[in-house]
Design a protein around this motif. Structure first.
Motif, PDB file in Angstrom:
ATOM      1  N   ASP A   2       1.414   3.028  -1.299  1.00  0.00           N
ATOM      2  CA  ASP A   2       2.692   2.786  -0.653  1.00  0.00           C
ATOM      3  C   ASP A   2       3.273   1.495  -1.215  1.00  0.00           C
ATOM      4  OD1 ASP A   2       4.855   2.655   1.047  1.00  0.00           O
ATOM      5  OD2 ASP A   2       3.690   2.002   2.773  1.00  0.00           O
ATOM      6  N   ARG A   3       4.155   1.622  -2.206  1.00  0.00           N
ATOM      7  CA  ARG A   3       4.772   0.449  -2.818  1.00  0.00           C
ATOM      8  C   ARG A   3       6.111   0.169  -2.145  1.00  0.00           C
ATOM      9  NH1 ARG A   3       2.948  -1.663  -7.779  1.00  0.00           N
ATOM     10  NH2 ARG A   3       4.103  -3.402  -6.897  1.00  0.00           N
ATOM     11  N   ALA A   4       6.355  -1.095  -1.837  1.00  0.00           N
ATOM     12  CA  ALA A   4       7.610  -1.502  -1.201  1.00  0.00           C
ATOM     13  C   ALA A   4       8.814  -1.136  -2.072  1.00  0.00           C
ATOM     14  CB  ALA A   4       7.580  -3.002  -0.917  1.00  0.00           C
ATOM     15  N   ALA A   5       8.654  -1.116  -3.376  1.00  0.00           N
ATOM     16  CA  ALA A   5       9.751  -0.808  -4.292  1.00  0.00           C
ATOM     17  C   ALA A   5      10.276   0.620  -4.117  1.00  0.00           C
ATOM     18  CB  ALA A   5       9.313  -1.031  -5.736  1.00  0.00           C
ATOM     19  N   MET A   6       9.498   1.496  -3.467  1.00  0.00           N
ATOM     20  CA  MET A   6       9.953   2.873  -3.262  1.00  0.00           C
ATOM     21  C   MET A   6      11.251   2.896  -2.451  1.00  0.00           C
ATOM     22  SD  MET A   6       9.057   5.909  -4.292  1.00  0.00           S
ATOM     23  CE  MET A   6       7.307   6.028  -4.587  1.00  0.00           C
ATOM     24  N   LYS A   7      11.384   2.003  -1.502  1.00  0.00           N
ATOM     25  CA  LYS A   7      12.628   1.925  -0.704  1.00  0.00           C
ATOM     26  C   LYS A   7      13.821   1.531  -1.580  1.00  0.00           C
ATOM     27  CE  LYS A   7      10.578   0.907   3.809  1.00  0.00           C
ATOM     28  NZ  LYS A   7       9.299   1.471   3.494  1.00  0.00           N
ATOM     29  N   ALA A  26       5.678  -6.872 -15.906  1.00  0.00           N
ATOM     30  CA  ALA A  26       4.511  -7.076 -16.758  1.00  0.00           C
ATOM     31  C   ALA A  26       3.779  -5.754 -16.951  1.00  0.00           C
ATOM     32  CB  ALA A  26       3.587  -8.114 -16.124  1.00  0.00           C
ATOM     33  N   ARG A  27       2.972  -5.706 -17.966  1.00  0.00           N
ATOM     34  CA  ARG A  27       2.161  -4.510 -18.199  1.00  0.00           C
ATOM     35  C   ARG A  27       1.200  -4.299 -17.029  1.00  0.00           C
ATOM     36  NH1 ARG A  27       3.270  -2.086 -22.714  1.00  0.00           N
ATOM     37  NH2 ARG A  27       4.169  -3.258 -24.424  1.00  0.00           N
ATOM     38  N   GLN A  28       0.918  -3.030 -16.766  1.00  0.00           N
ATOM     39  CA  GLN A  28      -0.066  -2.626 -15.764  1.00  0.00           C
ATOM     40  C   GLN A  28       0.327  -2.991 -14.324  1.00  0.00           C
ATOM     41  OE1 GLN A  28      -2.723  -0.663 -16.742  1.00  0.00           O
ATOM     42  NE2 GLN A  28      -1.611  -0.756 -18.689  1.00  0.00           N
ATOM     43  N   THR A  29       1.634  -3.034 -14.034  1.00  0.00           N
ATOM     44  CA  THR A  29       2.055  -3.289 -12.657  1.00  0.00           C
ATOM     45  C   THR A  29       2.402  -2.003 -11.920  1.00  0.00           C
ATOM     46  OG1 THR A  29       4.310  -3.708 -13.418  1.00  0.00           O
ATOM     47  CG2 THR A  29       2.889  -5.637 -13.052  1.00  0.00           C
ATOM     48  N   GLY A  30       2.364  -0.872 -12.612  1.00  0.00           N
ATOM     49  CA  GLY A  30       2.609   0.414 -11.964  1.00  0.00           C
ATOM     50  C   GLY A  30       3.999   0.975 -12.172  1.00  0.00           C
ATOM     51  N   LYS A  31       4.698   0.547 -13.206  1.00  0.00           N
ATOM     52  CA  LYS A  31       6.065   1.019 -13.450  1.00  0.00           C
ATOM     53  C   LYS A  31       6.095   2.535 -13.660  1.00  0.00           C
ATOM     54  CE  LYS A  31       6.458  -1.758 -16.969  1.00  0.00           C
ATOM     55  NZ  LYS A  31       5.226  -2.539 -16.914  1.00  0.00           N
ATOM     56  N   THR A  32       5.226   3.034 -14.501  1.00  0.00           N
ATOM     57  CA  THR A  32       5.201   4.472 -14.776  1.00  0.00           C
ATOM     58  C   THR A  32       4.762   5.243 -13.547  1.00  0.00           C
ATOM     59  OG1 THR A  32       4.768   4.082 -17.119  1.00  0.00           O
ATOM     60  CG2 THR A  32       4.215   6.267 -16.259  1.00  0.00           C
ATOM     61  N   TRP A  33       3.700   4.785 -12.891  1.00  0.00           N
ATOM     62  CA  TRP A  33       3.224   5.482 -11.692  1.00  0.00           C
ATOM     63  C   TRP A  33       4.322   5.553 -10.641  1.00  0.00           C
ATOM     64  CZ3 TRP A  33       3.095   4.338  -6.584  1.00  0.00           C
ATOM     65  CH2 TRP A  33       2.459   5.269  -5.769  1.00  0.00           C
ATOM     66  N   LEU A  34       4.974   4.439 -10.372  1.00  0.00           N
ATOM     67  CA  LEU A  34       6.023   4.388  -9.354  1.00  0.00           C
ATOM     68  C   LEU A  34       7.146   5.361  -9.698  1.00  0.00           C
ATOM     69  CD1 LEU A  34       7.167   2.954  -6.797  1.00  0.00           C
ATOM     70  CD2 LEU A  34       8.309   1.392  -8.378  1.00  0.00           C
ATOM     71  N   SER A  35       7.581   5.368 -10.945  1.00  0.00           N
ATOM     72  CA  SER A  35       8.664   6.256 -11.373  1.00  0.00           C
ATOM     73  C   SER A  35       8.265   7.719 -11.238  1.00  0.00           C
ATOM     74  CB  SER A  35       9.044   5.970 -12.825  1.00  0.00           C
ATOM     75  OG  SER A  35       9.420   4.630 -12.978  1.00  0.00           O
ATOM     76  N   GLU A  36       7.069   8.053 -11.681  1.00  0.00           N
ATOM     77  CA  GLU A  36       6.606   9.442 -11.591  1.00  0.00           C
ATOM     78  C   GLU A  36       6.440   9.887 -10.145  1.00  0.00           C
ATOM     79  OE1 GLU A  36       3.123   9.368 -14.105  1.00  0.00           O
ATOM     80  OE2 GLU A  36       4.259  10.304 -15.735  1.00  0.00           O
ATOM     81  N   GLU A  37       5.892   9.019  -9.316  1.00  0.00           N
ATOM     82  CA  GLU A  37       5.704   9.351  -7.900  1.00  0.00           C
ATOM     83  C   GLU A  37       7.059   9.519  -7.210  1.00  0.00           C
ATOM     84  OE1 GLU A  37       3.481  10.096  -4.333  1.00  0.00           O
ATOM     85  OE2 GLU A  37       3.085  10.301  -6.481  1.00  0.00           O
ATOM     86  N   ARG A 143       6.602  -6.176  -9.635  1.00  0.00           N
ATOM     87  CA  ARG A 143       5.511  -7.141  -9.725  1.00  0.00           C
ATOM     88  C   ARG A 143       4.217  -6.463  -9.301  1.00  0.00           C
ATOM     89  NH1 ARG A 143      10.118  -9.728  -8.897  1.00  0.00           N
ATOM     90  NH2 ARG A 143      10.453 -11.752  -9.833  1.00  0.00           N
ATOM     91  N   PRO A 144       3.089  -7.109  -9.539  1.00  0.00           N
ATOM     92  CA  PRO A 144       1.832  -6.526  -9.054  1.00  0.00           C
ATOM     93  C   PRO A 144       1.880  -6.347  -7.534  1.00  0.00           C
ATOM     94  CG  PRO A 144       1.399  -8.318 -10.579  1.00  0.00           C
ATOM     95  CD  PRO A 144       2.878  -8.345 -10.295  1.00  0.00           C
ATOM     96  N   MET A 145       1.010  -5.507  -7.035  1.00  0.00           N
ATOM     97  CA  MET A 145       0.943  -5.283  -5.590  1.00  0.00           C
ATOM     98  C   MET A 145       0.843  -6.600  -4.845  1.00  0.00           C
ATOM     99  SD  MET A 145      -1.763  -2.369  -4.717  1.00  0.00           S
ATOM    100  CE  MET A 145      -1.402  -0.675  -4.904  1.00  0.00           C
ATOM    101  N   THR A 148      -0.076  -7.042   1.314  1.00  0.00           N
ATOM    102  CA  THR A 148       0.127  -5.953   2.269  1.00  0.00           C
ATOM    103  C   THR A 148       0.017  -4.601   1.581  1.00  0.00           C
ATOM    104  OG1 THR A 148       1.548  -7.375   3.612  1.00  0.00           O
ATOM    105  CG2 THR A 148       1.724  -5.012   3.991  1.00  0.00           C
ATOM    106  N   GLU A 149       0.610  -4.463   0.396  1.00  0.00           N
ATOM    107  CA  GLU A 149       0.502  -3.205  -0.345  1.00  0.00           C
ATOM    108  C   GLU A 149      -0.949  -2.908  -0.690  1.00  0.00           C
ATOM    109  OE1 GLU A 149       4.636  -2.822  -2.841  1.00  0.00           O
ATOM    110  OE2 GLU A 149       3.185  -4.300  -3.535  1.00  0.00           O
ATOM    111  N   TYR A 150      -1.677  -3.939  -1.079  1.00  0.00           N
ATOM    112  CA  TYR A 150      -3.096  -3.770  -1.406  1.00  0.00           C
ATOM    113  C   TYR A 150      -3.876  -3.278  -0.190  1.00  0.00           C
ATOM    114  CZ  TYR A 150      -7.950  -4.960  -2.197  1.00  0.00           C
ATOM    115  OH  TYR A 150      -9.310  -4.905  -2.274  1.00  0.00           O
ATOM    116  N   LEU A 151      -3.657  -3.908   0.950  1.00  0.00           N
ATOM    117  CA  LEU A 151      -4.377  -3.492   2.160  1.00  0.00           C
ATOM    118  C   LEU A 151      -4.065  -2.044   2.526  1.00  0.00           C
ATOM    119  CD1 LEU A 151      -4.144  -6.692   4.367  1.00  0.00           C
ATOM    120  CD2 LEU A 151      -6.174  -5.782   3.213  1.00  0.00           C
ATOM    121  N   ARG A 152      -2.805  -1.648   2.401  1.00  0.00           N
ATOM    122  CA  ARG A 152      -2.456  -0.248   2.674  1.00  0.00           C
ATOM    123  C   ARG A 152      -3.168   0.684   1.695  1.00  0.00           C
ATOM    124  NH1 ARG A 152       3.365  -1.404   2.653  1.00  0.00           N
ATOM    125  NH2 ARG A 152       3.711  -2.508   4.566  1.00  0.00           N
TER     126      ARG A 152
END
Length: 166
Positions: A2-7, A26-37, A143-145, A148-152
């Motif tokens: 659950d990434r806050a950026a989804m909103k 930055a690399r490996q922050t989840g840009k591709t994953w977030l976009s695909e999801e 940005r990296p998680m 709160t995002e990590y805990l979720r």
């Protein structure tokens, strides 16, 4: 996850003044994953091309930057019919400076299509002579998680009072 950026992506999708979106970070922050999801859960289809690993896809941006031709090529490459309910995802856009320039034409000539490009901070800025589409794109910095995002993500989400459940 659950990434806050989804909103922010949801607000972008429904914006009356929506432009192509560049998700950078930055690399490996989840840009591709977030976009695909986002595409998987909010669109009928996702037409994703990886501009780092697909030389043929990079060639779609050679010559003129006619949006109709580019979309036809992306559709043929991905096997996904592109409609106004398809997310067009240009992953690793820093590998194809002409694709970055093409975003201007997506904004001007085909705003009905939903286009997201992902790229790293340094990669997008590194190509001398590339025409950055100033004023023709929306941007989101990922940005990296955060904590709160990590805990979720590990199943330790917050309760209704905003406290962390342990």
């Amino acid at each position: 996850m659950d990434r806050a950026a989804m909103k922010q992506l949801e607000a972008w999708k429904t914006s009356r003044n929506r432009k192509p979106l560049i998700i950078r970070g930055a690399r490996q922050t989840g840009k591709t994953w977030l976009s695909e999801e986002f595409g998987r859960t909010r669109y009928e289809a996702v037409a994703r091309i990886d501009l780092m690993n697909n030389e043929r896809a990079r060639s779609f941006f050679d010559g003129d930057l006619d949006v109709s031709r580019i979309l036809r090529n992306i559709s043929l490459e991905t096997g996904v019919p592109i409609t106004t309910d398809t997310l067009v995802l240009l992953d690793e856009i820093q590998e194809c400076p002409r694709a970055l320039t093409a975003l201007k034409y997506f904004c001007e000539d085909a705003r009905e299509y939903h286009v997201i490009a992902t790229g790293s901070y340094m990669g997008i800025a590194r190509h001398a002579g590339t025409s950055y589409p100033v004023g023709k794109v929306d941007t989101l910095t990922l940005r990296p998680m955060d904590f709160t995002e990590y805990l979720r993500a590990i199943g330790q989400g917050d309760d209704s009072c905003g406290r962390i459940a342990v």
